[in-house]
Design a protein around this motif. Sequence first.
Motif, PDB file in Angstrom:
ATOM      1  N   MET A 241       5.038  -9.175   2.004  1.00  0.00           N
ATOM      2  CA  MET A 241       4.614  -9.925   2.929  1.00  0.00           C
ATOM      3  C   MET A 241       4.828 -12.176   3.119  1.00  0.00           C
ATOM      4  SD  MET A 241       5.579  -9.536   6.669  1.00  0.00           S
ATOM      5  CE  MET A 241       6.083  -7.124   6.271  1.00  0.00           C
ATOM      6  N   LEU A 242       4.421 -11.873   1.918  1.00  0.00           N
ATOM      7  CA  LEU A 242       3.734 -13.227   1.715  1.00  0.00           C
ATOM      8  C   LEU A 242       4.762 -14.590   2.103  1.00  0.00           C
ATOM      9  CD1 LEU A 242       1.048 -13.339  -0.889  1.00  0.00           C
ATOM     10  CD2 LEU A 242       0.402 -12.994   1.456  1.00  0.00           C
ATOM     11  N   THR A 243       4.411 -15.376   2.690  1.00  0.00           N
ATOM     12  CA  THR A 243       6.218 -16.064   2.806  1.00  0.00           C
ATOM     13  C   THR A 243       6.160 -16.396   1.704  1.00  0.00           C
ATOM     14  OG1 THR A 243       4.739 -17.256   4.623  1.00  0.00           O
ATOM     15  CG2 THR A 243       5.935 -18.935   4.309  1.00  0.00           C
ATOM     16  N   ILE A 244       5.605 -17.119   0.575  1.00  0.00           N
ATOM     17  CA  ILE A 244       5.722 -17.634  -0.374  1.00  0.00           C
ATOM     18  C   ILE A 244       6.260 -16.416  -1.393  1.00  0.00           C
ATOM     19  CG2 ILE A 244       3.955 -19.183  -1.315  1.00  0.00           C
ATOM     20  CD1 ILE A 244       2.199 -16.863  -2.956  1.00  0.00           C
TER      21      ILE A 244
ATOM     22  N   GLY B  37       8.655 -14.514   0.524  1.00  0.00           N
ATOM     23  CA  GLY B  37      10.053 -14.620   1.057  1.00  0.00           C
ATOM     24  C   GLY B  37      10.032 -13.393   1.985  1.00  0.00           C
ATOM     25  N   GLY B  38       8.803 -12.973   2.324  1.00  0.00           N
ATOM     26  CA  GLY B  38       8.138 -11.994   3.820  1.00  0.00           C
ATOM     27  C   GLY B  38       8.199 -12.827   4.666  1.00  0.00           C
ATOM     28  N   LYS B  39       7.424 -12.559   5.990  1.00  0.00           N
ATOM     29  CA  LYS B  39       7.644 -13.211   7.373  1.00  0.00           C
ATOM     30  C   LYS B  39       6.414 -13.649   6.741  1.00  0.00           C
ATOM     31  CE  LYS B  39       8.696  -9.518   9.915  1.00  0.00           C
ATOM     32  NZ  LYS B  39       8.786  -8.859  10.732  1.00  0.00           N
ATOM     33  N   GLY B  40       5.502 -13.738   6.266  1.00  0.00           N
ATOM     34  CA  GLY B  40       3.981 -14.063   6.546  1.00  0.00           C
ATOM     35  C   GLY B  40       2.986 -14.146   7.147  1.00  0.00           C
ATOM     36  N   LYS B  41       3.292 -12.794   7.522  1.00  0.00           N
ATOM     37  CA  LYS B  41       1.949 -11.940   7.790  1.00  0.00           C
ATOM     38  C   LYS B  41       0.529 -11.401   7.849  1.00  0.00           C
ATOM     39  CE  LYS B  41       3.096  -9.513  12.757  1.00  0.00           C
ATOM     40  NZ  LYS B  41       3.338  -8.593  13.786  1.00  0.00           N
ATOM     41  N   TYR B  42      -0.190 -11.745   8.042  1.00  0.00           N
ATOM     42  CA  TYR B  42      -1.293 -10.808   7.908  1.00  0.00           C
ATOM     43  C   TYR B  42      -1.769  -9.493   7.879  1.00  0.00           C
ATOM     44  CZ  TYR B  42      -6.091 -10.331   6.355  1.00  0.00           C
ATOM     45  OH  TYR B  42      -7.286 -10.521   5.312  1.00  0.00           O
ATOM     46  N   VAL B  43      -2.077  -8.612   7.478  1.00  0.00           N
ATOM     47  CA  VAL B  43      -2.023  -7.536   7.555  1.00  0.00           C
ATOM     48  C   VAL B  43      -2.914  -6.551   8.644  1.00  0.00           C
ATOM     49  CG1 VAL B  43      -3.738  -7.069   6.107  1.00  0.00           C
ATOM     50  CG2 VAL B  43      -2.548  -5.060   6.495  1.00  0.00           C
ATOM     51  N   GLY B  44      -4.230  -7.278   9.209  1.00  0.00           N
ATOM     52  CA  GLY B  44      -5.057  -6.980   9.699  1.00  0.00           C
ATOM     53  C   GLY B  44      -5.197  -8.506  11.399  1.00  0.00           C
ATOM     54  N   GLY B  45      -3.919  -8.854  10.874  1.00  0.00           N
ATOM     55  CA  GLY B  45      -3.905 -10.079  11.844  1.00  0.00           C
ATOM     56  C   GLY B  45      -4.523 -11.056  12.029  1.00  0.00           C
ATOM     57  N   PHE B  46      -4.917 -12.337  13.163  1.00  0.00           N
ATOM     58  CA  PHE B  46      -6.374 -12.890  12.967  1.00  0.00           C
ATOM     59  C   PHE B  46      -6.402 -12.708  14.633  1.00  0.00           C
ATOM     60  CE2 PHE B  46      -3.709 -14.859   9.332  1.00  0.00           C
ATOM     61  CZ  PHE B  46      -4.949 -14.213   7.986  1.00  0.00           C
ATOM     62  N   ALA B  47      -7.974 -13.894  14.881  1.00  0.00           N
ATOM     63  CA  ALA B  47      -7.802 -14.013  16.463  1.00  0.00           C
ATOM     64  C   ALA B  47      -5.967 -15.025  17.495  1.00  0.00           C
ATOM     65  CB  ALA B  47      -9.203 -14.953  16.325  1.00  0.00           C
ATOM     66  N   GLY B  48      -6.401 -13.587  18.009  1.00  0.00           N
ATOM     67  CA  GLY B  48      -4.731 -14.642  18.731  1.00  0.00           C
ATOM     68  C   GLY B  48      -3.055 -14.059  17.626  1.00  0.00           C
ATOM     69  N   ALA B  49      -3.696 -13.502  16.202  1.00  0.00           N
ATOM     70  CA  ALA B  49      -2.347 -13.413  15.763  1.00  0.00           C
ATOM     71  C   ALA B  49      -2.264 -11.987  15.771  1.00  0.00           C
ATOM     72  CB  ALA B  49      -2.734 -14.289  15.347  1.00  0.00           C
TER      73      ALA B  49
ATOM     74  N   GLU C   8      13.487  -7.481  11.527  1.00  0.00           N
ATOM     75  CA  GLU C   8      13.080  -9.004  11.422  1.00  0.00           C
ATOM     76  C   GLU C   8      13.587  -9.652  10.366  1.00  0.00           C
ATOM     77  OE1 GLU C   8       9.494 -10.475  13.251  1.00  0.00           O
ATOM     78  OE2 GLU C   8      10.488  -9.937  15.129  1.00  0.00           O
ATOM     79  N   PRO C   9      14.262 -11.423  10.109  1.00  0.00           N
ATOM     80  CA  PRO C   9      14.480 -11.398   8.969  1.00  0.00           C
ATOM     81  C   PRO C   9      13.105 -11.368   8.441  1.00  0.00           C
ATOM     82  CG  PRO C   9      15.557 -12.433  10.304  1.00  0.00           C
ATOM     83  CD  PRO C   9      15.248 -11.487  11.028  1.00  0.00           C
ATOM     84  N   GLY C  10      12.773 -10.805   6.657  1.00  0.00           N
ATOM     85  CA  GLY C  10      11.375 -11.162   6.144  1.00  0.00           C
ATOM     86  C   GLY C  10      10.397  -9.928   6.253  1.00  0.00           C
ATOM     87  N   SER C  11      11.074  -8.837   7.012  1.00  0.00           N
ATOM     88  CA  SER C  11      10.600  -7.711   6.727  1.00  0.00           C
ATOM     89  C   SER C  11      10.095  -7.650   5.297  1.00  0.00           C
ATOM     90  CB  SER C  11      11.133  -6.937   7.631  1.00  0.00           C
ATOM     91  OG  SER C  11      10.872  -7.103   9.204  1.00  0.00           O
ATOM     92  N   VAL C  12       9.854  -6.105   5.210  1.00  0.00           N
ATOM     93  CA  VAL C  12       9.102  -5.431   3.756  1.00  0.00           C
ATOM     94  C   VAL C  12       9.237  -3.975   4.001  1.00  0.00           C
ATOM     95  CG1 VAL C  12       7.766  -4.732   1.683  1.00  0.00           C
ATOM     96  CG2 VAL C  12       7.701  -7.312   3.331  1.00  0.00           C
ATOM     97  N   LEU C  13      10.162  -3.522   2.761  1.00  0.00           N
ATOM     98  CA  LEU C  13      10.356  -2.285   2.509  1.00  0.00           C
ATOM     99  C   LEU C  13       9.873  -2.278   1.075  1.00  0.00           C
ATOM    100  CD1 LEU C  13      13.716  -0.326   2.904  1.00  0.00           C
ATOM    101  CD2 LEU C  13      12.480   0.114   0.912  1.00  0.00           C
ATOM    102  N   VAL C  14       9.057  -1.313   1.155  1.00  0.00           N
ATOM    103  CA  VAL C  14       8.381  -0.640  -0.254  1.00  0.00           C
ATOM    104  C   VAL C  14       9.644   0.708  -0.681  1.00  0.00           C
ATOM    105  CG1 VAL C  14       6.134  -0.556  -1.804  1.00  0.00           C
ATOM    106  CG2 VAL C  14       6.881  -2.115  -0.277  1.00  0.00           C
ATOM    107  N   ASP C  15       9.909   1.046  -1.982  1.00  0.00           N
ATOM    108  CA  ASP C  15      10.364   2.409  -1.578  1.00  0.00           C
ATOM    109  C   ASP C  15       9.632   2.484  -3.010  1.00  0.00           C
ATOM    110  OD1 ASP C  15      11.724   4.864  -2.070  1.00  0.00           O
ATOM    111  OD2 ASP C  15      13.244   3.974  -2.974  1.00  0.00           O
TER     112      ASP C  15
ATOM    113  N   VAL D  65      15.982  -7.832   4.113  1.00  0.00           N
ATOM    114  CA  VAL D  65      14.649  -7.146   4.478  1.00  0.00           C
ATOM    115  C   VAL D  65      14.386  -7.303   2.467  1.00  0.00           C
ATOM    116  CG1 VAL D  65      13.749  -4.877   4.415  1.00  0.00           C
ATOM    117  CG2 VAL D  65      15.221  -5.305   5.622  1.00  0.00           C
ATOM    118  N   VAL D  66      12.572  -8.119   2.296  1.00  0.00           N
ATOM    119  CA  VAL D  66      12.153  -7.715   1.184  1.00  0.00           C
ATOM    120  C   VAL D  66      12.195  -6.372   0.125  1.00  0.00           C
ATOM    121  CG1 VAL D  66      10.733  -8.333  -0.044  1.00  0.00           C
ATOM    122  CG2 VAL D  66      11.895 -10.131   1.445  1.00  0.00           C
TER     123      VAL D  66
END
Length: 389
Positions: free
Chosen positions: A143-146, A148-160, A253-260, A287-288
């Motif tokens: 999921m990390l931007t680096i 190819g993922g959309k760069g969302k943090y698993v538990g979120g941040f304040a306001g995100a 959404e682009p950058g979402s992740v699928l783990v098989d 989808v990554v």
Amino acid sequence: MIFGVLKDIKEGEYRVICTPTEVASIISAGHRVLVQKDCGKAAGFPNEAYEKAGAEVVESAEEIFARCDMVAKVKEFEESEYDLIRENQIILGCIHPAGNREEVDAILKSKCIAFTAEDSHRYGSPNCEAAGKQGALFGLESMLTINGGKGKYVGGFAGAPGMNVLILGGGLVGQGALSVLYALGANVTVMDINVGVLRTLSDRYNGKINTMFCTKEAIASVLPQTDMVINAVKWPKHRKDFLIDKEMLKLMEPGSVLVDISNDNPGAIESSYETHHDNPRYVVNGVVHYCVSNIPGAVAHSTSIAYAAVMLPTILSILNDGVVEACVKDGYIRRSLTAYKGYLTHEETSGIQNRPWIPPEVILGIKDRELDYAPPATTTRSTNYYVLE
């Protein structure tokens, strides 16, 4: 008996079927143990530790096969090993026979006695737990931007806000993934076809996870809001349909992740194909995908310890009691018998590959004895029996 521990040679595989602890137990039971040089090195078990436990370290797989009555490894037997397997030799590994026709050809040709370890677990394999937990972490890495993922943090941040994760399958693999993702603050939905499993998981997590009955339509309804999908469904190999087809990926959404994690071939995910640790990701319809088939190999020390401990009773039963009595006493060992001296004894493989087979209790001559019960390993049935004269 003489028991041999092979070094696994599958790409990206670092686990070992027996640690020095299990070797010591096998020797204490009166057997000799040969281990292939460096079989446990990558998992943190040096040759010296095996020698201290009483094993003889030998240079090559060729010597293991030539000298041992029974040989074992973690994963499938590779093409370079096929001609080394001897008639009447006992072999044990995660053979995955239904999906590996050439491997089955070689096993039948050799007239060995083969057991597929994945069908032998009465209480489930620790590799399933490891695959679920580590697979979830690899999904977060993807999921990390680096990567190819959309760069969302698993538990979120304040306001995100954090991630919305869909787990397909509530068995051991799915439960492993759930435990990690829930602890890290993800908003998790689990789908399964067993409402009892869903109720149990909801109760376990005090109603703080979402549960849904698993259908293709239900999956499609949540994909637009889903950041990561984890597939932990053991898909019947005779199925030709998919839970998620390529077109459905466009709902995410682009950058979402699928783990098989299940990584069946064929499997529940149309766009999935096997990758390896050195190049684990690819993108389909934005989808990554992370589709490494031996995720537990990335945590080889821990998984080797857990897996070796679980496999020890099976190994000792075969060594101490012999194949026939081991199959009488333990139905899970019996159902894992894949081939016996040139005859296929694995029903799923018969059904998928359209080969004749013979039930283990028939070929072993024990059908009239009192046998320990085990349910079938899969839902695939076959009436394509050998015609014996």
